[in-house]
Enzyme design. Structure first.
Site, PDB file in Angstrom:
ATOM      1  N   CYS A   1      13.403  10.107   6.919  1.00 23.38           N
ATOM      2  CA  CYS A   1      12.872  10.389   8.771  1.00 23.38           C
ATOM      3  C   CYS A   1      14.574  10.223   9.060  1.00 23.38           C
ATOM      4  CB  CYS A   1      12.895   8.645   8.473  1.00 23.38           C
ATOM      5  SG  CYS A   1      13.943   7.777   7.385  1.00 23.38           S
TER       6      CYS A   1
ATOM      7  N   LYS B   1       1.181  -1.263   0.269  1.00 22.97           N
ATOM      8  CA  LYS B   1       0.059  -0.176   0.124  1.00 22.97           C
ATOM      9  C   LYS B   1       0.908   1.136   0.028  1.00 22.97           C
ATOM     10  CE  LYS B   1      -2.023   2.323   3.359  1.00 22.97           C
ATOM     11  NZ  LYS B   1      -1.883   3.767   2.620  1.00 22.97           N
TER      12      LYS B   1
ATOM     13  N   VAL C   1       2.060   5.547  14.024  1.00 22.84           N
ATOM     14  CA  VAL C   1       1.935   4.406  14.096  1.00 22.84           C
ATOM     15  C   VAL C   1       2.063   3.293  14.021  1.00 22.84           C
ATOM     16  CG1 VAL C   1       0.920   3.474  10.942  1.00 22.84           C
ATOM     17  CG2 VAL C   1       0.253   5.989  11.954  1.00 22.84           C
ATOM     18  N   GLY C   2       3.557   3.151  13.601  1.00 28.02           N
ATOM     19  CA  GLY C   2       4.332   1.470  14.061  1.00 28.02           C
ATOM     20  C   GLY C   2       4.040   1.148  15.913  1.00 28.02           C
TER      21      GLY C   2
END
Lengths: 286, 478
Positions: free
Chosen positions: B292, B184, B240-241
């Site tokens: 990141c 996704k 989210v992790g």
């Protein structure tokens, strides 16, 4: 109405060029059924020495190229070979006899072998190198580096797959090569050099001689600017050649079994035969 | 020195042909979503709508996972490594052939400068496929036993900052190891993933080996929670992790997470200033700071802080912000309105908490989402701009006196993705590297990537590594 074919002149491959033997000699090559196929160049001592000079000159550039770059070049060889598949099948079948199906399988395996070694260029150091946990405040690591100029006496029976199986691992790690093709079956090797010449392989990285093992190989084995020799196809002459190679302590890979099945998984043995391990120490501290 | 004026040098868009709408890529073909949703993807530099993209619902996730499972059982896991590798080599070559098209499309959809998508993203994408193609028939040599097995179906979720590169990091090792995937892409940058689907078709990749579902958070959640997914790989926020780590608890799913960071870029007094300044710029303003592992905390040794800061500001004043398709552009658009708002809010907090703000003097275009390169000095470790990931072109400057203090400050974060060290002294580089709690340490360089080099974080920057020999482990049953 039939058309008369245009035949190819089979020449040497030295420094990216296709010279005839400086000696002006050639020898007749016959097929598996005894039929005349072509006259191949009969390389001389001088041709061998020229080839070593070309290989030495190409070494800094090729060994200095990134592993990724060398991998792409080797993969390009596979692409170019695939495009000439039919020609190779014809030549291998003419040289080795047997059914076309067997020759085709050998050519396919030879193409895939380039792909196998293309993938190794940027991985061998990750598998054979190491960060060594020495007892002390030092960062210590070891890496494989190419040995230099490698002479290769190609297998005598397997004219193409055998050749690719010994040549590709030599150049994959950044060595440059002087190859003496199968004496009786040299034509697929010459066609392979035409592939190499159009595959972004820099001139001099691979040099190919056709001719007599007993005449040329001793000069390569005793040459002071050759760093290693693969005696794969040297057969019984291998002992004398190994002895001659001791003059400058060449790394020697001994003759292969003449009946070796070259389709078997090659592993990493041939890659590791022609590398030097370099270890670097560096202090750690504020 | 005044900034030189350059004539506009826009890269042509004509190399890209956009369709008005895109379906989902399932089982080797583009299909309409079962649940029927759709959303628009826009160009962040102009706010122009680029295309309408299908939004995958739970039924689509079912269908895609089933296609991946079928392909795994019937074709992909039965192929020899050699043949899998040759498919990946084909994909690498098609990426090289269609490099310009991919670069332009990436820049349109993401907003990053064309010189980055053209010279960094896309070449790395091709290299990544090339690298892992070579591993496919060498898994027994990778140090995980003589015949390591794949996991099965991998569900992969990637972010919007390097859309195609993150796809490569996920898909290439997964396929090389013998898995099939459902991927996704991020909702704001789905287009290069959909073009990649076409590349899979051109390569004659067996149907179902790669499936691509466009959508937002709920699509990702359905994929993570799907019972027939064996492996979850996620790159994105730490927040989210954490949700993913909770969601997979008690299952047999293998997980790798590549999350946020707040990297320290440490400049010692003996470092060559100009070189360090280039590295600082590359470290934090590359890709608008949407990185990141960006070096967002500059730790500079006190004795050279003024010199470095002055030089840095002079350099930042020469950066060109604007049309991402212009070949001279250094700083492109912020990827979305939401992200721009987040950057603005945190920058305002920085000012409110007492740090002093400086922005490079540049004109922001009228349309699109933009934020100028910004530097905060006088930052304390307690300030939110020193602790939280901003994910934008914002640098916080702190100072230190001794190497030990530098290490303490650098490690004073819940993150641990990367770090930078600038000094002429080799032993100090290695000492710092030994003590920094970070997965990647760059010395006298920053933000370098290579398919052969493992990447990933300590602590709340996630777990698992992508890239290199180590990256195979994430997709093998070991």
């Amino acid at each position: 109405m039939s058309r008369l074919e245009v035949r190819k002149t089979y020449k040497l491959y030295i420094g990216g060029k296709f010279p005839r033997s400086e000696s002006g000699r050639s020898y007749p090559v016959t097929g598996a059924r005894g039929q005349f196929l072509a006259n191949a160049a009969l390389a001389s001592r001088k041709d061998a020495r020229d080839a070593v000079v070309a290989a030495r000159a190409a070494f800094p550039g090729w060994s200095g190229a990134t592993a990724y770059n060398r991998g792409q070049v080797l993969y390009r060889v596979a692409e170019m070979m695939e495009g000439r598949r039919a020609q190779f099948v014809d030549e291998v079948q003419a040289a080795e006899g047997g059914p076309r199906r067997v020759a085709a399988a050998e050519v396919d395996a030879a193409v895939d072998r380039w792909v196998w070694y293309a993938g190794w260029t940027d991985k061998l150091a990750q598998v054979a190198g190491a960060a060594n946990p020495v007892a002390g405040p030092f960062f210590n690591f070891s890496l494989p580096e190419p040995t230099g100029v490698v002479a290769v006496v190609a297998p005598q029976r397997s004219s193409l797959l055998g050749l690719v199986s010994v040549l590709a691992p030599v150049v994959a790690t950044g060595n440059t090569a002087v190859v003496l093709a199968s004496q009786a079956r040299p034509l697929p090797a010459v066609t392979l050099t035409e592939v190499l010449a159009t595959s972004d392989v820099p001139g001099g990285v691979v040099n190919l001689l056709t001719g007599a093992v007993e005449e040329v190989a001793p000069w390569l084995a005793s040459h002071g600017d050759v760093n290693a020799i693969d005696l794969a196809g040297a057969g019984l002459a291998g002992v004398d050649l190994e002895r001659a190679a001791a003059v400058n302590l060449k790394r020697v890979r001994r003759p292969a079994d003449p009946d070796l099945d070259w389709t078997a998984d090659p592993g990493t043995g041939r890659l590791l035969s022609f590398v030097e391990t370099k270890t670097v120490w560096h202090p750690v501290g504020i | 020195m005044a900034k030189l004026e350059y004539a506009p040098a826009p890269e042509s868009r004509s190399v890209v042909s956009l369709r008005p709408s895109y379906g989902l890529f399932v089982g080797g073909e583009f299909v309409d979503p079962v649940d029927g949703g759709a959303f628009k993807t826009i160009s962040p530099s102009t706010e122009e709508v680029l295309a309408e993209v299908a939004e995958a619902g739970p039924a689509d996730v079912d269908r895609a996972v089933a296609a991946a499972r079928r392909a795994y059982g019937r074709t992909w896991s039965r192929l020899s490594g050699r043949e899998r590798g040759k498919y990946l080599f084909r994909i690498a070559r098609i990426i090289q052939e269609r490099a310009r098209e991919l670069a332009v499309l990436e820049t349109l959809d993401n907003g990053k400068p064309i010189k980055e998508s053209r010279d960094v993203d896309v070449p790395l994408v091709a290299a990544h496929f090339f690298y892992y193609a070579g591993w496919a028939d060498k898994l027994g040599h990778a140090g995980f036993g003589p015949d390591p097995r794949p996991l099965g179906v991998a569900g992969q979720i990637i972010p919007w900052n390097f859309p195609l590169l993150m796809l490569a990091w996920k898909v290439a090792p997964a396929l090389a190891a013998g898995n099939t995937v459902v991927l996704k892409p991020a909702e704001t940058t789905p287009l290069t993933a959909l073009l990649f689907a076409e590349i899979c078709q051109q390569a004659d990749l067996p149907p179902g080996v790669v499936n691509i579902l466009t959508g937002a958070g709920p699509t990702g959640r359905a994929l993570v929670e799907h019972p027939d997914v064996d492996k979850v790989a996620f790159t994105g926020s730490t927040e989210v992790g954490r949700l993913i780590a909770e969601a997979v608890a008690g299952s047999a799913k293998k997980v790798t997470l590549e999350l946020g960071g707040k990297a320290a870029n440490i400049v010692f007094a003996d470092a060559p200033v100009d070189q360090a300044v280039e590295g600082i710029v590359r470290g934090v303003f590359f890709n608008q700071g949407h990185v990141c592992c960006a070096g967002t905390r500059l730790l500079v040794q006190e004795s050279v802080a003024d010199v470095v800061l002055t030089s840095l500001k002079r350099r930042l004043a020469t950066l060109r912000l604007g049309d991402p398709l212009d070949k001279n552009t250094d700083i492109g658009a912020i990827n979305s309105a939401v992200q721009l708002e987040r950057i603005r809010a945190l920058a305002d907090v920085g000012e409110a908490e007492g740090a002093s703000r400086w922005s490079a003097p540049c004109t922001l275009p009228d349309r699109g989402y933009w934020f100028p390169p910004t530097v905060f000095s006088g930052v304390a470790q307690t300030h939110r701009i020193a602790r939280e990931e901003i994910f934008g072109p914002v640098l916080s400057v702190l100072t230190f006196r001794t190497p030990k203090e530098a290490v303490e400050k650098a490690n004073n974060t819940p993150y641990g993705l990367s770090a930078g060290v600038w000094t002429e002294k080799g032993s100090r580089i290695l000492w710092m590297a030994q003590h920094l709690r970070a997965g990647v340490v760059w010395a006298n360089t920053f933000n370098h990537f290579d398919p052969g080099s493992p990447f990933g974080g300590y602590k709340e920057s996630g777990y698992g590594r992508e890239g290199g020999r180590h990256g195979l482990e994430a997709y093998l049953d070991v």
